[in-house]
Motif scaffolding. Structure first.
Motif, PDB file in Angstrom:
ATOM      1  N   ALA A  79       0.825  -1.215   0.000  1.00 27.30           N
ATOM      2  CA  ALA A  79       0.000   0.000   0.000  1.00 27.30           C
ATOM      3  C   ALA A  79       0.859   1.265   0.000  1.00 27.30           C
ATOM      4  O   ALA A  79       0.545   2.242  -0.685  1.00 27.30           O
ATOM      5  CB  ALA A  79      -0.924   0.000   1.217  1.00 27.30           C
ATOM      6  N   GLU A  80       1.949   1.243   0.772  1.00 24.88           N
ATOM      7  CA  GLU A  80       2.761   2.447   0.965  1.00 24.88           C
ATOM      8  C   GLU A  80       3.935   2.531  -0.001  1.00 24.88           C
ATOM      9  O   GLU A  80       4.423   3.631  -0.284  1.00 24.88           O
ATOM     10  CB  GLU A  80       3.281   2.481   2.405  1.00 24.88           C
ATOM     11  N   HIS A  81       4.400   1.392  -0.506  1.00 24.76           N
ATOM     12  CA  HIS A  81       5.583   1.363  -1.372  1.00 24.76           C
ATOM     13  C   HIS A  81       5.338   0.405  -2.535  1.00 24.76           C
ATOM     14  O   HIS A  81       5.936  -0.674  -2.606  1.00 24.76           O
ATOM     15  CB  HIS A  81       6.816   0.937  -0.562  1.00 24.76           C
ATOM     16  N   PRO A  82       4.454   0.762  -3.445  1.00 25.03           N
ATOM     17  CA  PRO A  82       4.049  -0.161  -4.515  1.00 25.03           C
ATOM     18  C   PRO A  82       5.183  -0.559  -5.448  1.00 25.03           C
ATOM     19  O   PRO A  82       5.049  -1.520  -6.202  1.00 25.03           O
ATOM     20  CB  PRO A  82       2.953   0.613  -5.253  1.00 25.03           C
ATOM     21  N   GLY A  83       6.305   0.164  -5.411  1.00 26.76           N
ATOM     22  CA  GLY A  83       7.440  -0.201  -6.248  1.00 26.76           C
ATOM     23  C   GLY A  83       8.212  -1.395  -5.724  1.00 26.76           C
ATOM     24  O   GLY A  83       9.083  -1.925  -6.425  1.00 26.76           O
ATOM     25  N   THR A  84       7.917  -1.822  -4.515  1.00 26.85           N
ATOM     26  CA  THR A  84       8.580  -2.981  -3.919  1.00 26.85           C
ATOM     27  C   THR A  84       7.651  -4.187  -3.962  1.00 26.85           C
ATOM     28  O   THR A  84       6.523  -4.121  -3.490  1.00 26.85           O
ATOM     29  CB  THR A  84       8.976  -2.694  -2.459  1.00 26.85           C
ATOM     30  N   GLN A  85       8.136  -5.281  -4.530  1.00 30.80           N
ATOM     31  CA  GLN A  85       7.361  -6.514  -4.583  1.00 30.80           C
ATOM     32  C   GLN A  85       7.680  -7.380  -3.366  1.00 30.80           C
ATOM     33  O   GLN A  85       8.735  -7.219  -2.736  1.00 30.80           O
ATOM     34  CB  GLN A  85       7.677  -7.295  -5.858  1.00 30.80           C
ATOM     35  N   VAL A  86       6.784  -8.290  -3.036  1.00 28.61           N
ATOM     36  CA  VAL A  86       6.973  -9.184  -1.894  1.00 28.61           C
ATOM     37  C   VAL A  86       6.895 -10.630  -2.356  1.00 28.61           C
ATOM     38  O   VAL A  86       5.949 -11.021  -3.043  1.00 28.61           O
ATOM     39  CB  VAL A  86       5.919  -8.936  -0.798  1.00 28.61           C
ATOM     40  N   VAL A  87       7.910 -11.398  -1.974  1.00 29.17           N
ATOM     41  CA  VAL A  87       7.907 -12.846  -2.169  1.00 29.17           C
ATOM     42  C   VAL A  87       7.931 -13.478  -0.788  1.00 29.17           C
ATOM     43  O   VAL A  87       8.857 -13.240  -0.009  1.00 29.17           O
ATOM     44  CB  VAL A  87       9.122 -13.321  -2.986  1.00 29.17           C
ATOM     45  N   VAL A  88       6.915 -14.240  -0.474  1.00 32.52           N
ATOM     46  CA  VAL A  88       6.877 -14.936   0.812  1.00 32.52           C
ATOM     47  C   VAL A  88       7.850 -16.106   0.766  1.00 32.52           C
ATOM     48  O   VAL A  88       7.884 -16.864  -0.198  1.00 32.52           O
ATOM     49  CB  VAL A  88       5.447 -15.431   1.115  1.00 32.52           C
ATOM     50  N   LEU A  89       8.671 -16.228   1.816  1.00 32.85           N
ATOM     51  CA  LEU A  89       9.579 -17.357   1.964  1.00 32.85           C
ATOM     52  C   LEU A  89       9.374 -17.898   3.377  1.00 32.85           C
ATOM     53  O   LEU A  89       9.859 -17.331   4.350  1.00 32.85           O
ATOM     54  CB  LEU A  89      11.030 -16.925   1.754  1.00 32.85           C
TER      55      LEU A  89
END
Length: 227
Positions: A79-89
Motif C-alpha cells: 500500500a505504501e511502497h508499490p514499487g517494492t514486490q513481496v515474495v513470501v519465503l
C-alpha cells in the motif's frame, strides 16, 4: 523484467524473526547471481521501515513474526511502497498462510525448502510482473479453484458465542482489512476494533490474525477466494 532491470542485481531485503535462519538466507542470497541483499529485518515492523529507507526491489518475507506478522507487513508495503514486490519465503505452505499472504499483495510464495535457483526465478518473475509461485503452491491454487464453495454459517448462529459485531470484525480480518480500515468500515474507533478482536480471540482461543483467517474459512464465515 526490463533490460535495465536484468543488467543490474535485484535489491532485496530479507525479513525473518529467527536470527540463524535470517543470516542463513542472507548468506545464500549472497551467492546467487543477480541478487544484492541490502537489508535484513527481524520482524514486520522493521521490514516496513527498511523498505521506506532503502526502496528495495523485493522483500523476501517470512510470515510468522512478532509485533507485525508477514501478512500485515506485506499489506503495508504494497500500500505504501508499490514499487517494492513481496515474495513470501516461509516454512508454511498451508491454506491459512497462503491465501491471506496473496490477498495482502504478495506476488510470490515459496517454502523454505526452495533452492537457490527457485528463489532467483521467483524474484525475476515478480520483477517482470508475473507470479513467483513454487510448483506445489501453484497446484494448491488450482485445487482450491476446483473445490466447491462452502456455504457460510448462518448470521444468526455465529460460532463459539461470538457476538454479531465480533463476527463482523472477524470476517473483515479475513478479507484482509487492517484495524484502521475496519474502524472506518464500521464507523468506530480503532480502540473499539482492538477490543472486539481481543474478545473474539479470547472466545475462540486464537492467537494471531493468520489463525483468525483460517478460523473464518474453517467455520464457513467467509468463502475461499475464487476467480
Amino acid at each position: 523484467m526490463t533490460e535495465e532491470q536484468s543488467a543490474k542485481p535485484a535489491r532485496v531485503v530479507v525479513a525473518d524473526d529467527q536470527t540463524v535462519v535470517r543470516e542463513g538466507i542472507v548468506m545464500l542470497l549472497g551467492l546467487l547471481p543477480g541478487i544484492e541483499v541490502v537489508g535484513a529485518a527481524g520482524d514486520g515492523e522493521e521490514a516496513v521501515r527498511l523498505v521506506a529507507e532503502l526502496a528495495p526491489d523485493v522483500v523476501l518475507m517470512d510470515l510468522r513474526m512478532p509485533r507485525c506478522d508477514g501478512v500485515e507487513a506485506t499489506r503495508r508495503i504494497r500500500a505504501e511502497h508499490p514499487g517494492t514486490q513481496v515474495v513470501v519465503l516461509t516454512t508454511f505452505g498451508d491454506d491459512e498462510s497462503l491465501f491471506p499472504a496473496l490477498r495482502a499483495g504478495a506476488r510470490g510464495y515459496l517454502t523454505k525448502d526452495a533452492g537457490g535457483d527457485e528463489i532467483v526465478r521467483a524474484v525475476r518473475s515478480v520483477l517482470s510482473g508475473e507470479a513467483g509461485l513454487s510448483p506445489s503452491v501453484q497446484r494448491r491454487l488450482l485445487e482450491r479453484l476446483t473445490e466447491p464453495e462452502r456455504e457460510p454459517v448462518a448470521a444468526s448462529r455465529p460460532p463459539d458465542g461470538l457476538t454479531a459485531r465480533e463476527t463482523e470484525v472477524l470476517v473483515l480480518i479475513a478479507e484482509g482489512l487492517t484495524n484502521q480500515e475496519i474502524a472506518r468500515r464500521l464507523h468506530v474507533s480503532t480502540a473499539t476494533v482492538k477490543t472486539h478482536i481481543n474478545n473474539l480471540f479470547a472466545k475462540t482461543g486464537l492467537k494471531d490474525r493468520a489463525r483468525a483467517v483460517g478460523y473464518a474459512y474453517a467455520t464457513g464465515l467467509v468463502r475461499p477466494p475464487s476467480r
